[in-house]
Design a protein around this motif. Sequence first.
Motif, mmCIF file in Angstrom:
data_model
loop_
_atom_site.group_PDB
_atom_site.id
_atom_site.type_symbol
_atom_site.label_atom_id
_atom_site.label_comp_id
_atom_site.label_asym_id
_atom_site.label_seq_id
_atom_site.Cartn_x
_atom_site.Cartn_y
_atom_site.Cartn_z
ATOM 1 N N ALA A 159 17.196 31.239 44.058
ATOM 2 C CA ALA A 159 18.302 31.253 45.030
ATOM 3 C C ALA A 159 19.647 31.313 44.210
ATOM 4 O O ALA A 159 20.616 31.972 44.586
ATOM 5 C CB ALA A 159 18.203 30.314 45.947
ATOM 6 N N GLU A 160 19.756 30.414 43.075
ATOM 7 C CA GLU A 160 20.947 30.370 42.597
ATOM 8 C C GLU A 160 21.267 31.893 41.807
ATOM 9 O O GLU A 160 22.371 32.229 41.528
ATOM 10 C CB GLU A 160 20.925 29.332 41.108
ATOM 11 N N ARG A 161 20.257 32.569 41.554
ATOM 12 C CA ARG A 161 20.453 33.958 40.607
ATOM 13 C C ARG A 161 20.582 35.005 41.700
ATOM 14 O O ARG A 161 20.493 36.268 41.557
ATOM 15 C CB ARG A 161 19.439 34.167 39.777
ATOM 16 N N GLY A 162 20.555 34.665 43.206
ATOM 17 C CA GLY A 162 20.834 35.575 44.104
ATOM 18 C C GLY A 162 19.716 36.194 44.756
ATOM 19 O O GLY A 162 19.489 37.504 44.745
ATOM 20 N N VAL A 222 14.189 28.737 51.632
ATOM 21 C CA VAL A 222 13.207 27.875 51.170
ATOM 22 C C VAL A 222 14.013 26.840 50.236
ATOM 23 O O VAL A 222 13.520 25.825 50.160
ATOM 24 C CB VAL A 222 11.884 28.426 50.434
ATOM 25 N N ALA A 223 14.911 27.425 49.589
ATOM 26 C CA ALA A 223 15.509 26.532 48.652
ATOM 27 C C ALA A 223 16.168 25.369 49.354
ATOM 28 O O ALA A 223 16.563 24.510 49.046
ATOM 29 C CB ALA A 223 16.775 27.417 47.642
ATOM 30 N N THR A 224 16.964 26.143 50.446
ATOM 31 C CA THR A 224 17.686 25.025 51.206
ATOM 32 C C THR A 224 16.903 23.757 51.769
ATOM 33 O O THR A 224 17.146 22.833 51.696
ATOM 34 C CB THR A 224 18.253 25.822 52.364
ATOM 35 N N ILE A 225 15.620 24.183 52.246
ATOM 36 C CA ILE A 225 14.846 23.276 52.622
ATOM 37 C C ILE A 225 14.283 22.204 51.595
ATOM 38 O O ILE A 225 14.077 20.997 51.727
ATOM 39 C CB ILE A 225 13.343 23.980 53.444
ATOM 40 N N THR A 226 14.029 22.769 50.427
ATOM 41 C CA THR A 226 13.434 22.061 49.286
ATOM 42 C C THR A 226 14.743 20.997 48.948
ATOM 43 O O THR A 226 14.517 19.918 48.606
ATOM 44 C CB THR A 226 13.319 23.022 48.123
ATOM 45 N N LEU A 227 15.828 21.452 49.022
ATOM 46 C CA LEU A 227 17.122 20.609 48.533
ATOM 47 C C LEU A 227 17.190 19.517 49.605
ATOM 48 O O LEU A 227 17.581 18.368 49.336
ATOM 49 C CB LEU A 227 18.506 21.373 48.352
ATOM 50 N N ALA A 228 17.096 19.896 50.672
ATOM 51 C CA ALA A 228 17.122 18.938 52.006
ATOM 52 C C ALA A 228 16.185 17.892 51.800
ATOM 53 O O ALA A 228 16.465 16.526 52.161
ATOM 54 C CB ALA A 228 17.198 19.679 53.328
ATOM 55 N N ALA A 229 14.911 18.151 51.711
ATOM 56 C CA ALA A 229 13.749 17.323 51.448
ATOM 57 C C ALA A 229 13.868 16.454 50.318
ATOM 58 O O ALA A 229 13.877 15.140 50.191
ATOM 59 C CB ALA A 229 12.508 18.264 51.039
ATOM 60 N N GLY A 230 14.711 16.902 49.013
ATOM 61 C CA GLY A 230 14.986 16.090 47.941
ATOM 62 C C GLY A 230 15.922 15.143 48.166
ATOM 63 O O GLY A 230 15.812 13.876 47.997
ATOM 64 N N LYS A 231 17.020 15.464 49.255
ATOM 65 C CA LYS A 231 18.009 14.471 49.621
ATOM 66 C C LYS A 231 17.404 13.230 50.586
ATOM 67 O O LYS A 231 17.679 12.244 50.280
ATOM 68 C CB LYS A 231 19.052 15.067 50.620
ATOM 69 N N ALA A 249 6.192 21.441 45.364
ATOM 70 C CA ALA A 249 7.095 21.187 44.471
ATOM 71 C C ALA A 249 7.533 21.835 43.825
ATOM 72 O O ALA A 249 8.731 22.397 43.357
ATOM 73 C CB ALA A 249 7.100 19.628 44.155
ATOM 74 N N VAL A 250 6.637 22.515 42.873
ATOM 75 C CA VAL A 250 6.853 23.494 41.754
ATOM 76 C C VAL A 250 7.590 24.908 42.424
ATOM 77 O O VAL A 250 8.443 25.660 42.158
ATOM 78 C CB VAL A 250 5.611 23.824 40.927
ATOM 79 N N GLY A 251 7.016 25.351 43.518
ATOM 80 C CA GLY A 251 7.387 26.566 44.295
ATOM 81 C C GLY A 251 8.620 26.436 44.789
ATOM 82 O O GLY A 251 9.496 27.304 44.709
ATOM 83 N N GLY A 252 8.924 25.149 45.217
ATOM 84 C CA GLY A 252 10.585 24.819 45.895
ATOM 85 C C GLY A 252 11.374 24.928 44.577
ATOM 86 O O GLY A 252 12.518 25.431 44.718
ATOM 87 N N CYS A 253 10.999 24.427 43.498
ATOM 88 C CA CYS A 253 11.929 24.447 42.317
ATOM 89 C C CYS A 253 12.112 25.688 41.956
ATOM 90 O O CYS A 253 13.163 25.946 41.542
ATOM 91 C CB CYS A 253 11.270 23.583 41.061
ATOM 92 N N VAL A 254 11.183 26.489 41.775
ATOM 93 C CA VAL A 254 11.301 28.043 41.528
ATOM 94 C C VAL A 254 12.232 28.673 42.468
ATOM 95 O O VAL A 254 13.134 29.350 42.176
ATOM 96 C CB VAL A 254 10.038 28.602 41.437
ATOM 97 N N PRO A 295 16.391 36.822 47.426
ATOM 98 C CA PRO A 295 16.262 37.468 48.777
ATOM 99 C C PRO A 295 16.421 36.250 49.786
ATOM 100 O O PRO A 295 16.439 35.153 49.386
ATOM 101 C CB PRO A 295 14.847 38.036 49.116
ATOM 102 N N ARG A 296 16.697 36.437 50.930
ATOM 103 C CA ARG A 296 17.249 35.488 51.895
ATOM 104 C C ARG A 296 15.973 34.553 52.026
ATOM 105 O O ARG A 296 16.422 33.298 52.179
ATOM 106 C CB ARG A 296 17.260 36.106 53.325
ATOM 107 N N TRP A 297 14.845 34.684 52.362
ATOM 108 C CA TRP A 297 13.482 34.053 52.456
ATOM 109 C C TRP A 297 13.672 32.673 51.308
ATOM 110 O O TRP A 297 13.360 31.775 51.339
ATOM 111 C CB TRP A 297 12.210 34.437 52.706
ATOM 112 N N VAL A 298 14.096 33.213 50.162
ATOM 113 C CA VAL A 298 14.238 32.366 49.008
ATOM 114 C C VAL A 298 15.275 31.386 49.164
ATOM 115 O O VAL A 298 15.221 30.158 48.712
ATOM 116 C CB VAL A 298 14.340 33.208 47.630
ATOM 117 N N ARG A 299 16.488 31.717 49.679
ATOM 118 C CA ARG A 299 17.410 30.901 49.862
ATOM 119 C C ARG A 299 16.877 29.891 50.922
ATOM 120 O O ARG A 299 17.428 28.744 50.818
ATOM 121 C CB ARG A 299 18.791 31.705 50.319
#
Length: 64
Positions: free
Chosen positions: A23-26, A34-43, A13-18, A28-32
């Motif tokens: 990703a909001e600050r631009g 992971v961020a997309t997966i984290t946000l989808a899991a949150g939904k 969870a902490v890694g996903g939030c990071v 690399p692709r793998w971070v974006r």
Amino acid sequence: MMILALLGVLALAVGGCVCVVWAERGGPRWVRVVATITLAAGKVVQYSAKNRRRGLGGSNSADD
């Protein structure tokens, strides 16, 4: 053993939030990704909790 599982979930969870912040600050692709997966899991969790509350509210009012 249960503590290790909870620590693992907390680390994910902490890694996903990071990754979401990075990703909001631009980042690399793998971070974006992971961020997309984290946000989808949150939904999914949010939707599940909302349905659970609706189910409990409906059964409580029917019992009265």
